[in-house]
Design a protein around this motif. Structure first.
Motif, PDB file in Angstrom:
ATOM      1  N   ALA A   1      12.326 -22.339  40.094  1.00  0.00           N
ATOM      2  CA  ALA A   1      11.605 -21.662  41.483  1.00  0.00           C
ATOM      3  C   ALA A   1      10.094 -21.670  41.483  1.00  0.00           C
ATOM      4  N   SER A   2       9.908 -21.398  42.099  1.00  0.00           N
ATOM      5  CA  SER A   2       8.612 -20.647  42.167  1.00  0.00           C
ATOM      6  C   SER A   2       8.714 -18.965  41.755  1.00  0.00           C
ATOM      7  N   GLY A   3       7.106 -18.622  41.886  1.00  0.00           N
ATOM      8  CA  GLY A   3       6.797 -17.918  41.683  1.00  0.00           C
ATOM      9  C   GLY A   3       6.317 -17.274  43.564  1.00  0.00           C
ATOM     10  N   ILE A   4       5.846 -18.204  43.633  1.00  0.00           N
ATOM     11  CA  ILE A   4       5.853 -17.927  45.398  1.00  0.00           C
ATOM     12  C   ILE A   4       7.115 -17.104  46.258  1.00  0.00           C
ATOM     13  N   ALA A   5       8.858 -18.021  45.658  1.00  0.00           N
ATOM     14  CA  ALA A   5       9.734 -17.345  45.814  1.00  0.00           C
ATOM     15  C   ALA A   5       9.653 -16.082  45.869  1.00  0.00           C
ATOM     16  N   LEU A   6       9.094 -14.828  45.478  1.00  0.00           N
ATOM     17  CA  LEU A   6       9.000 -14.088  45.056  1.00  0.00           C
ATOM     18  C   LEU A   6       7.788 -13.007  45.905  1.00  0.00           C
ATOM     19  N   ILE A   7       6.995 -14.130  46.376  1.00  0.00           N
ATOM     20  CA  ILE A   7       6.036 -13.357  47.099  1.00  0.00           C
ATOM     21  C   ILE A   7       5.369 -14.169  47.580  1.00  0.00           C
ATOM     22  N   GLY A   8       5.901 -14.055  49.276  1.00  0.00           N
ATOM     23  CA  GLY A   8       5.039 -14.923  50.314  1.00  0.00           C
ATOM     24  C   GLY A   8       3.909 -15.491  50.325  1.00  0.00           C
ATOM     25  N   ALA A   9       3.539 -16.819  50.465  1.00  0.00           N
ATOM     26  CA  ALA A   9       2.189 -16.389  50.582  1.00  0.00           C
ATOM     27  C   ALA A   9       1.088 -17.209  51.636  1.00  0.00           C
ATOM     28  N   PRO A  10       1.350 -17.114  52.359  1.00  0.00           N
ATOM     29  CA  PRO A  10       0.648 -18.112  53.740  1.00  0.00           C
ATOM     30  C   PRO A  10       0.097 -19.588  53.432  1.00  0.00           C
TER      31      PRO A  10
ATOM     32  N   ALA B   1      12.248 -22.789  51.087  1.00  0.00           N
ATOM     33  CA  ALA B   1      13.052 -23.559  49.928  1.00  0.00           C
ATOM     34  C   ALA B   1      13.345 -23.480  48.296  1.00  0.00           C
ATOM     35  N   LYS B   2      12.400 -22.371  47.825  1.00  0.00           N
ATOM     36  CA  LYS B   2      12.450 -22.338  46.452  1.00  0.00           C
ATOM     37  C   LYS B   2      12.698 -20.893  46.808  1.00  0.00           C
ATOM     38  N   ALA B   3      12.560 -19.731  47.293  1.00  0.00           N
ATOM     39  CA  ALA B   3      13.133 -19.001  47.620  1.00  0.00           C
ATOM     40  C   ALA B   3      15.395 -19.174  47.824  1.00  0.00           C
ATOM     41  N   GLY B   4      15.699 -19.628  48.431  1.00  0.00           N
ATOM     42  CA  GLY B   4      16.445 -20.565  48.989  1.00  0.00           C
ATOM     43  C   GLY B   4      17.468 -20.966  47.339  1.00  0.00           C
ATOM     44  N   LEU B   5      16.453 -21.660  46.398  1.00  0.00           N
ATOM     45  CA  LEU B   5      16.783 -22.049  45.016  1.00  0.00           C
ATOM     46  C   LEU B   5      17.552 -21.222  44.580  1.00  0.00           C
ATOM     47  N   ALA B   6      16.239 -19.829  44.291  1.00  0.00           N
ATOM     48  CA  ALA B   6      16.494 -18.777  44.107  1.00  0.00           C
ATOM     49  C   ALA B   6      17.586 -17.724  44.072  1.00  0.00           C
ATOM     50  N   ARG B   7      18.308 -17.714  45.041  1.00  0.00           N
ATOM     51  CA  ARG B   7      19.072 -16.919  45.775  1.00  0.00           C
ATOM     52  C   ARG B   7      20.665 -18.140  44.989  1.00  0.00           C
ATOM     53  N   PHE B   8      20.909 -19.018  45.971  1.00  0.00           N
ATOM     54  CA  PHE B   8      21.145 -20.341  45.196  1.00  0.00           C
ATOM     55  C   PHE B   8      22.168 -19.400  43.368  1.00  0.00           C
ATOM     56  N   GLY B   9      20.682 -20.110  43.098  1.00  0.00           N
ATOM     57  CA  GLY B   9      20.948 -19.999  41.467  1.00  0.00           C
ATOM     58  C   GLY B   9      21.691 -18.551  41.301  1.00  0.00           C
ATOM     59  N   GLU B  10      21.758 -17.364  41.744  1.00  0.00           N
ATOM     60  CA  GLU B  10      22.495 -16.123  41.966  1.00  0.00           C
ATOM     61  C   GLU B  10      23.609 -15.939  42.293  1.00  0.00           C
ATOM     62  N   ALA B  11      23.490 -16.310  43.588  1.00  0.00           N
ATOM     63  CA  ALA B  11      25.556 -16.691  44.136  1.00  0.00           C
ATOM     64  C   ALA B  11      25.842 -17.252  42.922  1.00  0.00           C
ATOM     65  N   LEU B  12      25.627 -18.676  42.538  1.00  0.00           N
ATOM     66  CA  LEU B  12      26.300 -19.252  41.591  1.00  0.00           C
ATOM     67  C   LEU B  12      26.481 -18.855  40.480  1.00  0.00           C
ATOM     68  N   ARG B  13      25.838 -18.249  39.620  1.00  0.00           N
ATOM     69  CA  ARG B  13      25.857 -17.066  38.526  1.00  0.00           C
ATOM     70  C   ARG B  13      27.560 -16.425  38.864  1.00  0.00           C
TER      71      ARG B  13
END
Length: 264
Positions: free
Chosen positions: A136-145, A153-165
């Motif tokens: 993913a990306s650190g930007i998925a944890l802290i949204g940047a302008p 997209a990267k935050a979605g990927l992160a939560r996808f991974g959590e749910a799939l785990r």
């Protein structure tokens, strides 16, 4: 997870973090298959890696994903680890970002990893001790302008991974999510933001080493950026208005520094 002998597919494995991951994994005794869109870059990466194999294919297309998995099966005889590393970015104000660029980020950074993972699951199940690694990306944890769509997209990927785990818990497939910060890669070449704007870059090899260590430890996540990033994450959780204020002070300079940041 013991990596010696593991069969690994790394998407976006011809440069940057993906190429560094391939080096690290080979060093651990893994058998590696890399993919990338450009044949010339693939050829150069395979010459550098020496013992890897790979294919030029676009992860954002059904044909590209199918050929990646077919190639990995032919070259490796199966698959134990899928690394969803391929990505693309276009920074800038949302209203100035072309619809095609928004769609490309969602396609490459979110939809492609979901669909490739879905298609790879039967191969991963067959191994009995498998993993999916989502970069993913650190930007998925802290949204940047100026990174609104990329962040989404990267935050979605992160939560996808959590749910799939959690979905695959107890079924022999572990899922790890990596959150790199700014990294010295070709993808960052058109970004002119420096440490004063929150973009302190580290070598791709350092990020790859941390991710591989996370795979070995069966970690849930790997977050780069050290104590500085940890404090920012805590502040974003406990006092998001303070983070808003911090970005407000940087906004004009940040917009100018990232307006041409594009790697799609």
């Amino acid at each position: 997870m013991q990596l010696n002998g593991k069969r690994v597919l790394v998407t976006g494995g011809t440069s940057g973090i993906g190429l560094a991951l391939a080096h690290e994994l080979i060093g651990k005794g893994a058998r590696v298959f890399v993919s990338g869109r450009r044949q010339a870059m693939l050829d150069a990466a395979l010459r550098e890696l020496k013992s890897a194999s790979g294919i030029a294919a676009d992860v954002a297309t059904p044909d590209g994903r199918a050929r990646m998995l077919q190639g990995a099966m032919q070259a490796l005889g199966g698959l134990d680890i899928l690394v969803n590393n391929a990505g693309g970015v276009r920074a800038g104000r949302l209203e100035k970002t072309a619809e095609a660029e928004i769609e490309a980020m969602i396609a490459v950074d979110l939809l492609a990893p979901i669909l490739l993972t879905r298609a790879a699951l039967p191969m991963l199940r067959a191994g009995g001790d498998a993993a999916v690694v989502n970069v993913a990306s650190g930007i998925a944890l802290i949204g940047a302008p100026f990174y609104a769509t990329y962040t989404a997209a990267k935050a979605g990927l992160a939560r996808f991974g959590e749910a799939l785990r959690r979905e695959l818990k107890g079924e022999g497939i572990h899922v790890l999510t990596a959150y790199p910060g700014a990294t010295e890669t070709p993808m960052m070449a058109s970004n002119r933001a420096g440490p004063d704007l929150g973009f302190s870059r580290e070598p791709a090899a350092a990020v790859a080493g941390a991710i591989v260590a996370g795979i070995e430890a069966d970690a849930f996540e790997v977050i780069r950026g050290g104590e500085t990033r940890a404090r920012m994450i805590a502040l974003n959780r406990d006092d998001p208005a303070a983070v808003d204020a911090r970005f407000l002070g940087l906004k004009a300079a940040l917009e100018e520094a990232v307006e041409n940041h594009s790697a799609l």
